[in-house]
Design a protein around this motif. Structure first.
Motif, PDB file in Angstrom:
ATOM      1  N   LYS A 207       1.162 -11.558  -0.998  1.00  0.00           N
ATOM      2  CA  LYS A 207       0.725 -12.503  -2.031  1.00  0.00           C
ATOM      3  C   LYS A 207       0.372 -13.845  -1.409  1.00  0.00           C
ATOM      4  CE  LYS A 207       3.278 -10.522  -5.951  1.00  0.00           C
ATOM      5  NZ  LYS A 207       4.307 -10.765  -6.993  1.00  0.00           N
ATOM      6  N   LEU A 208       1.105 -14.208  -0.358  1.00  0.00           N
ATOM      7  CA  LEU A 208       0.821 -15.468   0.331  1.00  0.00           C
ATOM      8  C   LEU A 208      -0.383 -15.344   1.256  1.00  0.00           C
ATOM      9  CD1 LEU A 208       4.499 -16.421   1.269  1.00  0.00           C
ATOM     10  CD2 LEU A 208       3.100 -17.410  -0.563  1.00  0.00           C
ATOM     11  N   ASN A 209      -0.542 -14.168   1.877  1.00  0.00           N
ATOM     12  CA  ASN A 209      -1.658 -13.962   2.803  1.00  0.00           C
ATOM     13  C   ASN A 209      -2.140 -12.522   2.677  1.00  0.00           C
ATOM     14  OD1 ASN A 209      -3.523 -13.869   4.838  1.00  0.00           O
ATOM     15  ND2 ASN A 209      -2.066 -14.145   6.512  1.00  0.00           N
ATOM     16  N   PRO A 210      -3.142 -12.276   1.813  1.00  0.00           N
ATOM     17  CA  PRO A 210      -3.629 -10.904   1.597  1.00  0.00           C
ATOM     18  C   PRO A 210      -4.267 -10.272   2.828  1.00  0.00           C
ATOM     19  CG  PRO A 210      -4.357 -12.379  -0.170  1.00  0.00           C
ATOM     20  CD  PRO A 210      -3.811 -13.246   0.918  1.00  0.00           C
ATOM     21  N   ARG A 211      -4.551 -11.061   3.868  1.00  0.00           N
ATOM     22  CA  ARG A 211      -5.166 -10.522   5.079  1.00  0.00           C
ATOM     23  C   ARG A 211      -4.171 -10.439   6.239  1.00  0.00           C
ATOM     24  NH1 ARG A 211     -10.286  -9.649   5.429  1.00  0.00           N
ATOM     25  NH2 ARG A 211     -10.452 -10.123   7.657  1.00  0.00           N
ATOM     26  N   CYS A 212      -2.899 -10.359   5.909  1.00  0.00           N
ATOM     27  CA  CYS A 212      -1.870 -10.218   6.939  1.00  0.00           C
ATOM     28  C   CYS A 212      -1.806  -8.753   7.369  1.00  0.00           C
ATOM     29  CB  CYS A 212      -0.513 -10.680   6.410  1.00  0.00           C
ATOM     30  SG  CYS A 212       0.818 -10.523   7.612  1.00  0.00           S
ATOM     31  N   LEU A 213      -2.392  -8.470   8.527  1.00  0.00           N
ATOM     32  CA  LEU A 213      -2.524  -7.092   8.990  1.00  0.00           C
ATOM     33  C   LEU A 213      -1.167  -6.407   9.150  1.00  0.00           C
ATOM     34  CD1 LEU A 213      -4.235  -4.780  10.159  1.00  0.00           C
ATOM     35  CD2 LEU A 213      -4.073  -5.906  12.384  1.00  0.00           C
ATOM     36  N   GLY A 214      -0.226  -7.090   9.804  1.00  0.00           N
ATOM     37  CA  GLY A 214       1.076  -6.484  10.056  1.00  0.00           C
ATOM     38  C   GLY A 214       1.797  -6.095   8.785  1.00  0.00           C
ATOM     39  N   ALA A 215       1.675  -6.921   7.744  1.00  0.00           N
ATOM     40  CA  ALA A 215       2.363  -6.631   6.481  1.00  0.00           C
ATOM     41  C   ALA A 215       1.813  -5.361   5.830  1.00  0.00           C
ATOM     42  CB  ALA A 215       2.236  -7.817   5.526  1.00  0.00           C
ATOM     43  N   TRP A 216       0.486  -5.194   5.843  1.00  0.00           N
ATOM     44  CA  TRP A 216      -0.101  -3.980   5.261  1.00  0.00           C
ATOM     45  C   TRP A 216       0.375  -2.742   6.005  1.00  0.00           C
ATOM     46  CZ3 TRP A 216      -1.779  -3.966   0.652  1.00  0.00           C
ATOM     47  CH2 TRP A 216      -2.537  -5.008   0.121  1.00  0.00           C
ATOM     48  N   THR A 217       0.310  -2.791   7.336  1.00  0.00           N
ATOM     49  CA  THR A 217       0.684  -1.622   8.134  1.00  0.00           C
ATOM     50  C   THR A 217       2.164  -1.287   7.968  1.00  0.00           C
ATOM     51  OG1 THR A 217      -1.005  -2.239   9.755  1.00  0.00           O
ATOM     52  CG2 THR A 217       0.638  -0.634  10.443  1.00  0.00           C
ATOM     53  N   LEU A 218       3.017  -2.306   8.070  1.00  0.00           N
ATOM     54  CA  LEU A 218       4.451  -2.062   7.962  1.00  0.00           C
ATOM     55  C   LEU A 218       4.840  -1.617   6.557  1.00  0.00           C
ATOM     56  CD1 LEU A 218       5.732  -5.063  10.108  1.00  0.00           C
ATOM     57  CD2 LEU A 218       5.734  -2.634  10.726  1.00  0.00           C
ATOM     58  N   MET A 219       4.142  -2.127   5.541  1.00  0.00           N
ATOM     59  CA  MET A 219       4.418  -1.671   4.185  1.00  0.00           C
ATOM     60  C   MET A 219       4.047  -0.193   4.046  1.00  0.00           C
ATOM     61  SD  MET A 219       3.533  -3.446   0.539  1.00  0.00           S
ATOM     62  CE  MET A 219       1.762  -3.310   0.629  1.00  0.00           C
ATOM     63  N   GLY A 220       2.956   0.213   4.715  1.00  0.00           N
ATOM     64  CA  GLY A 220       2.615   1.634   4.716  1.00  0.00           C
ATOM     65  C   GLY A 220       3.717   2.473   5.333  1.00  0.00           C
ATOM     66  N   HIS A 221       4.297   1.975   6.430  1.00  0.00           N
ATOM     67  CA  HIS A 221       5.417   2.696   7.054  1.00  0.00           C
ATOM     68  C   HIS A 221       6.595   2.830   6.085  1.00  0.00           C
ATOM     69  CE1 HIS A 221       3.039   2.424  10.503  1.00  0.00           C
ATOM     70  NE2 HIS A 221       3.665   1.495  11.191  1.00  0.00           N
ATOM     71  N   GLU A 222       6.879   1.752   5.355  1.00  0.00           N
ATOM     72  CA  GLU A 222       8.012   1.798   4.414  1.00  0.00           C
ATOM     73  C   GLU A 222       7.757   2.806   3.300  1.00  0.00           C
ATOM     74  OE1 GLU A 222      10.839   0.446   4.967  1.00  0.00           O
ATOM     75  OE2 GLU A 222      10.116  -0.606   6.741  1.00  0.00           O
ATOM     76  N   TYR A 223       6.527   2.839   2.784  1.00  0.00           N
ATOM     77  CA  TYR A 223       6.211   3.823   1.745  1.00  0.00           C
ATOM     78  C   TYR A 223       6.301   5.246   2.291  1.00  0.00           C
ATOM     79  CZ  TYR A 223       4.771   0.310  -1.664  1.00  0.00           C
ATOM     80  OH  TYR A 223       4.766  -0.727  -2.560  1.00  0.00           O
ATOM     81  N   MET A 224       5.970   5.415   3.573  1.00  0.00           N
ATOM     82  CA  MET A 224       6.133   6.735   4.180  1.00  0.00           C
ATOM     83  C   MET A 224       7.599   7.146   4.196  1.00  0.00           C
ATOM     84  SD  MET A 224       3.469   8.437   5.442  1.00  0.00           S
ATOM     85  CE  MET A 224       3.967   9.193   6.989  1.00  0.00           C
ATOM     86  N   GLU A 225       8.470   6.182   4.524  1.00  0.00           N
ATOM     87  CA  GLU A 225       9.904   6.475   4.532  1.00  0.00           C
ATOM     88  C   GLU A 225      10.387   6.860   3.139  1.00  0.00           C
ATOM     89  OE1 GLU A 225      11.956   6.689   6.987  1.00  0.00           O
ATOM     90  OE2 GLU A 225      10.670   5.979   8.621  1.00  0.00           O
ATOM     91  N   MET A 226       9.760   6.288   2.115  1.00  0.00           N
ATOM     92  CA  MET A 226      10.156   6.583   0.738  1.00  0.00           C
ATOM     93  C   MET A 226       9.433   7.804   0.182  1.00  0.00           C
ATOM     94  SD  MET A 226      10.512   2.829  -1.061  1.00  0.00           S
ATOM     95  CE  MET A 226       8.957   2.142  -0.528  1.00  0.00           C
ATOM     96  N   LYS A 227       8.605   8.484   1.034  1.00  0.00           N
ATOM     97  CA  LYS A 227       7.841   9.667   0.631  1.00  0.00           C
ATOM     98  C   LYS A 227       6.818   9.350  -0.454  1.00  0.00           C
ATOM     99  CE  LYS A 227      10.599  12.022   3.297  1.00  0.00           C
ATOM    100  NZ  LYS A 227      10.345  11.910   4.723  1.00  0.00           N
ATOM    101  N   ASN A 228       6.427   8.091  -0.550  1.00  0.00           N
ATOM    102  CA  ASN A 228       5.390   7.698  -1.506  1.00  0.00           C
ATOM    103  C   ASN A 228       4.054   7.701  -0.765  1.00  0.00           C
ATOM    104  OD1 ASN A 228       3.712   6.532  -3.413  1.00  0.00           O
ATOM    105  ND2 ASN A 228       5.172   4.932  -3.991  1.00  0.00           N
ATOM    106  N   THR A 229       3.491   8.902  -0.603  1.00  0.00           N
ATOM    107  CA  THR A 229       2.296   9.040   0.235  1.00  0.00           C
ATOM    108  C   THR A 229       1.081   8.337  -0.355  1.00  0.00           C
ATOM    109  OG1 THR A 229       1.882  11.182  -0.819  1.00  0.00           O
ATOM    110  CG2 THR A 229       3.055  11.190   1.284  1.00  0.00           C
TER     111      THR A 229
END
Length: 438
Positions: A207-229
């Motif tokens: 929300k503070l920086n929509p172009r923060c590359l690391g946040a998008w990628t790491l959030m994808g990893h977290e959703y993978m851990e939660m099985k939310n493909t």
């Protein structure tokens, strides 16, 4: 941005259309034709064009912005994200300014030309930027890209001593620490089930920086851990929108589609990751596994051998190659793969002796070579558990039953290649995987 954050949240931002972009483009285009745009306005014009996916025009405008205002680093970074290869980089007419050297070093790092990047940064340090924390961080990122974890960690620790409140590149530092202590980290988060909380904080960061590359990628990893493909795929795709050279996002998409049992799609995304990181064994092992699932065993064997040749960080490529040879009843090649595997990781223990024994029963003329190898490492074996000693006795028994081969099968210091008709030699050219599409 306000509409995106308040009504939908960062993951659904693609559903919000910015109706002002076309109007802005028309207005800025008129001013550009009249020569009324300064360096900052040209930068803004380039951003508008990029958001409209007019990438060729955006490149031209960002180049003009660097000429008009060479010290505006934001224009250089936008340009960096649009350059796809070294040929495109060489074709650009960039301003003759010292900032250009920083840009070229950054581009070399992004294009995985690490040797050239390190040389450029070394020149900048000698030119007066020896204490620049930016350069130290970029050198650390470069070492991270070639998997020199120890060197990268040393530089990041030095960086934190100099600038303890720094947040730039800390996502890379965090990833390095995760790789170093992965079992402990995984156990900690699994026990505490904090994946949902982590994803929430990444959403706040976006929300503070929509172009923060690391946040998008790491959030994808977290959703993978939660099985939310589904959410993971969205997050990885947004990461690629920010930077098409983020191999982690392409690799994450490959893993996601692999979980969904869609190997053709998985292969496509792993190929993209491999193109960005051609000497990363993890990408090659993932490709090999996909080829196996698609019954393309020849390509799978090439990938596993190539992964071993470039330096198998997870020490799995040769083991997978041996098992594949075994499945194909290529006993001799399987045995030699196990032998090379043992020679590489013997100090790690004897956990894979049973696989060796099983293939020795099928290809008995390898027992001579294996016995030489085991004799060489006998002190290590006999320091192991009783199981290791029992396996040694079993191998000796198999050897006594077989007939010794007259051929000299001893392994030289540089490993013998496997059979020429099944597996390439140790030094092979990068794989041409362009013919496979989903």
């Amino acid at each position: 941005d306000d509409e995106t954050v308040d009504s939908l949240g960062p993951l659904e931002k693609g559903q919000v259309r910015n109706e002002a972009l076309r109007e802005l483009r028309v207005e800025l285009s008129k001013k550009h034709s009249a020569g009324e745009l300064d360096g900052f306005s040209l930068y803004l014009y380039g951003v508008v064009l990029r958001k409209l996916d007019l990438l060729k025009e955006a490149v031209d405008i960002f180049v003009a912005a660097t000429h008009a205002l060479p010290l505006h680093w934001g224009a250089w970074l936008e340009l960096c994200n649009l350059i796809t290869n070294i040929e495109m980089l060489k074709s650009l007419s960039l301003p003759d300014c010292w900032v250009r050297d920083f840009f070229m070093a950054h581009m070399y790092t992004e294009l995985q030309m690490i040797k050239e990047a390190l040389q450029k940064y070394q020149s900048l340090m000698e030119a007066g930027f020896a204490k620049s924390t930016y350069i130290i961080s970029q050198i650390a990122v470069a070492y991270h890209n070639i998997r020199d974890i120890d060197q990268a960690l040393d530089l990041f620790n030095e960086l934190r001593e100099q600038d303890p409140f720094r947040i730039e590149n800390m996502d890379t530092f965090s990833n390095l620490l995760y790789v170093r202590v992965r079992p402990l980290t995984c156990n900690y988060y699994s026990l505490r089930s904090q994946h949902e909380k982590a994803a929430l904080y990444f959403q706040r960061a976006l929300k503070l920086n929509p172009r923060c590359l690391g946040a998008w990628t790491l959030m994808g990893h977290e959703y993978m851990e939660m099985k939310n493909t589904s959410a993971a795929i969205q997050a990885y795709r947004h990461a690629i929108e920010v930077n098409k050279r983020d191999y982690r996002a392409w690799y994450g998409l490959g893993q996601t589609y692999e979980i969904l049992k869609m190997p053709f799609y998985s292969l496509y995304y792993y190929r993209k990751a491999h193109q960005l990181r051609p000497n990363d064994s993890r990408m090659l092992v993932a490709l090999g596994e996909c080829y196996e699932k698609l019954s393309q065993q020849v390509e799978a064997k090439k990938c596993y051998w190539r992964a071993y040749s470039v330096g198998d960080v997870e020490r799995m490529a040769l083991l997978k190659l041996a098992k594949l040879h075994e499945q194909l009843n290529e006993s001799d090649d399987a045995a030699q793969s196990y032998i090379i595997y043992i020679q590489d990781i013997f100090s790690c223990g004897t956990s894979h002796f049973r696989q060796v024994v099983s293939v020795i029963n099928k290809g008995k003329h390898w027992t001579c070579t294996l016995s030489q190898l085991l004799t060489q490492y006998s002190s290590v074996v006999f320091q192991a558990r009783e199981e290791g000693k029992a396996l040694l006795r079993q191998i000796s028994a198999v050897r006594e039953q077989g007939e010794p081969s007259s051929t000299d099968l001893s392994l030289p210091s540089v490993f013998n290649p496997l059979s020429s008709n099944t597996t390439p030699v140790r030094r092979v050219s990068p794989l041409d995987l362009s013919s496979v599409t989903p």
